[in-house]
Write an enzyme that holds these catalytic residues in place. Structure first.
Site, PDB file in Angstrom:
ATOM      1  N   ASP A 231       6.667 -31.732 -29.827  1.00  0.00           N
ATOM      2  CA  ASP A 231       7.741 -30.852 -29.365  1.00  0.00           C
ATOM      3  C   ASP A 231       7.867 -29.587 -30.220  1.00  0.00           C
ATOM      4  O   ASP A 231       8.011 -28.480 -29.687  1.00  0.00           O
ATOM      5  CB  ASP A 231       9.074 -31.587 -29.385  1.00  0.00           C
ATOM      6  CG  ASP A 231       9.243 -32.539 -28.212  1.00  0.00           C
ATOM      7  OD1 ASP A 231       8.427 -32.475 -27.277  1.00  0.00           O
ATOM      8  OD2 ASP A 231      10.181 -33.346 -28.230  1.00  0.00           O
TER       9      ASP A 231
ATOM     10  N   HIS B  91       7.126 -37.078 -22.570  1.00  0.00           N
ATOM     11  CA  HIS B  91       7.803 -36.814 -23.824  1.00  0.00           C
ATOM     12  C   HIS B  91       6.764 -36.682 -24.932  1.00  0.00           C
ATOM     13  O   HIS B  91       5.578 -36.987 -24.747  1.00  0.00           O
ATOM     14  CB  HIS B  91       8.804 -37.927 -24.162  1.00  0.00           C
ATOM     15  CG  HIS B  91      10.114 -37.802 -23.447  1.00  0.00           C
ATOM     16  ND1 HIS B  91      10.945 -36.715 -23.628  1.00  0.00           N
ATOM     17  CD2 HIS B  91      10.731 -38.610 -22.546  1.00  0.00           C
ATOM     18  CE1 HIS B  91      12.024 -36.859 -22.876  1.00  0.00           C
ATOM     19  NE2 HIS B  91      11.916 -37.998 -22.199  1.00  0.00           N
TER      20      HIS B  91
END
Length: 382
Positions: free
Chosen positions: A164, A134
């Site tokens: 991200d 992540h």
């Protein structure tokens, strides 16, 4: 007969993009392309659901078809869609699309002009390529997380914006556009390997440059732009809110001192004076509320701004004048960016319910057997 596809505006109008549904950076990249006029068809999985599509900002501006890629007829359908696409973007783990039979080698052999964009955290190769992860882990290994936070304190992560979205989805959109520019000359598509760790490293270019020049220490909270100096920092106000100070240049710093009413501040050129300066600034900002300070510094060159919440930012005078945030379907969301003078992008509507447009989208994209695909279970119409 399928409903006609709405006319798109924007610099990417006419571009046909297939998006294999994912989360986070992939949908964000597709949103950026759709905002600027690309016709994006989102391929959702069976079972995908969206009870409130008007709140799915990352999925806005495109139609949705559901294909069950475990069904051979669905795989064939996706390959036929890719035959007429300009871009296929996917955010699956390395090797997944190959195992499904829709990997880049197969697609590019059928459509040599296709730009096949792949969004992952670690990239398509390397020791960690097949490892899950992540944002927080990607920015940790890339060196960015170490640089964020107060001196002597733990690393502080900026939600999942840096990895991200900054190093991931936005860099993927840039890579797609670069590949399309190159295709205009060569006539050939190619694979875009967009790894979040690579994108984050790219975003570290300036601190790495400063380190190479000997003006940045590989520590957090001790440098010019990370809170190491008192004139580039945040200060709490009387009402428990905050002001952001970025008075780097001498004239901006002079305006900061004037706005704070500090006529005899110690010389900032001596690092030994920085703790005292920080105390003076903190004490002065604590005397008034955030909004009072915002008024006091309005129109000055001090580079001092109020720290607004996301809700507050949407109604800020400047951002409202520019329509940086817009309301659609009763909810506030960011407007398309950047802006173009001749071919502006636009919001074309909220996200679709998964499978909402399966029949019409497949038909519009040149598949005359949409009804048969649905009847066989290879495709699903919501």
């Amino acid at each position: 007969m399928a409903a006609p596809q709405p006319t798109r505006r924007g610099p990417l109008a006419g571009l046909r993009v297939l998006e294999l549904a994912g989360i986070g950076p992939g949908p964000f990249c597709a949103m950026l392309l759709a905002d600027q006029g690309a016709t994006v068809l989102r391929i959702d999985r069976p079972g995908a659901a969206s009870a409130h599509p008007e709140r799915e900002f990352l999925n806005r501006g495109r139609r949705s078809a559901v294909l069950d890629l475990k069904h051979p007829a669905a795989v064939d359908a996706l390959l036929r869609l890719a035959d007429t696409a300009d871009v296929l973007l996917e955010g699956l783990r390395p090797g997944v699309t190959e195992r499904l039979g829709v990997g880049p080698e197969v697609c590019l052999r059928r459509n040599p002009r296709l730009v096949y964009a792949r969004m992952t955290g670690w990239g398509q190769d390397g020791p960690l390529a097949s490892t899950v992860g992540h944002d927080i882990g990607y920015i940790a290994r890339a060196g960015a997380l170490h640089a964020l936070g107060r001196a002597g304190g733990p690393p502080q992560f900026p939600a999942n914006l840096l990895g991200d979205f900054g190093g991931g989805g936005m860099l993927m959109a840039y890579g797609i556009c670069a590949a399309l520019v190159e295709r205009a000359t060569s006539g050939q598509g190619q694979v875009v390997d967009a790894a979040i760790v690579d994108g984050v490293a790219s975003l570290l270019a300036m601190p790495l440059m400063f380190m190479a020049q000997g003006v940045w220490r590989d520590e957090r909270g001790v440098n010019m732009l990370d809170g190491g100096v008192p004139w580039y920092d945040v200060y709490e106000t009387a009402d428990g809110k905050w002001m952001a100070v970025g008075a780097l240049e001498p004239r901006f710093y002079a305006a900061l001192l004037a706005g704070l009413g500090l006529t005899e501040a110690p010389d900032r050129g001596d690092p030994g004076n920085w703790p005292r300066l920080r105390e003076l600034f903190a004490a002065r900002f604590a005397e008034k509320t955030r909004d009072e300070w915002a008024v006091a510094f309005a129109g000055s060159e001090a580079c001092v701004e109020p720290v607004l919440s996301m809700r507050e930012a949407a109604s800020d005078e400047h951002l409202a004048a520019r329509q940086t945030y817009v309301a659609q379907d009763g909810v506030v969301q960011p407007a398309p960016a950047p802006r173009f003078s001749r071919t502006p992008g636009e919001l074309s509507g909220p996200a679709s319910v998964p499978g909402q447009h399966t029949t019409e989208a497949l038909t519009d994209w040149g598949l005359p057997d949409a009804a048969e695909l649905i009847a066989s279970g290879a495709a699903i119409q919501a």
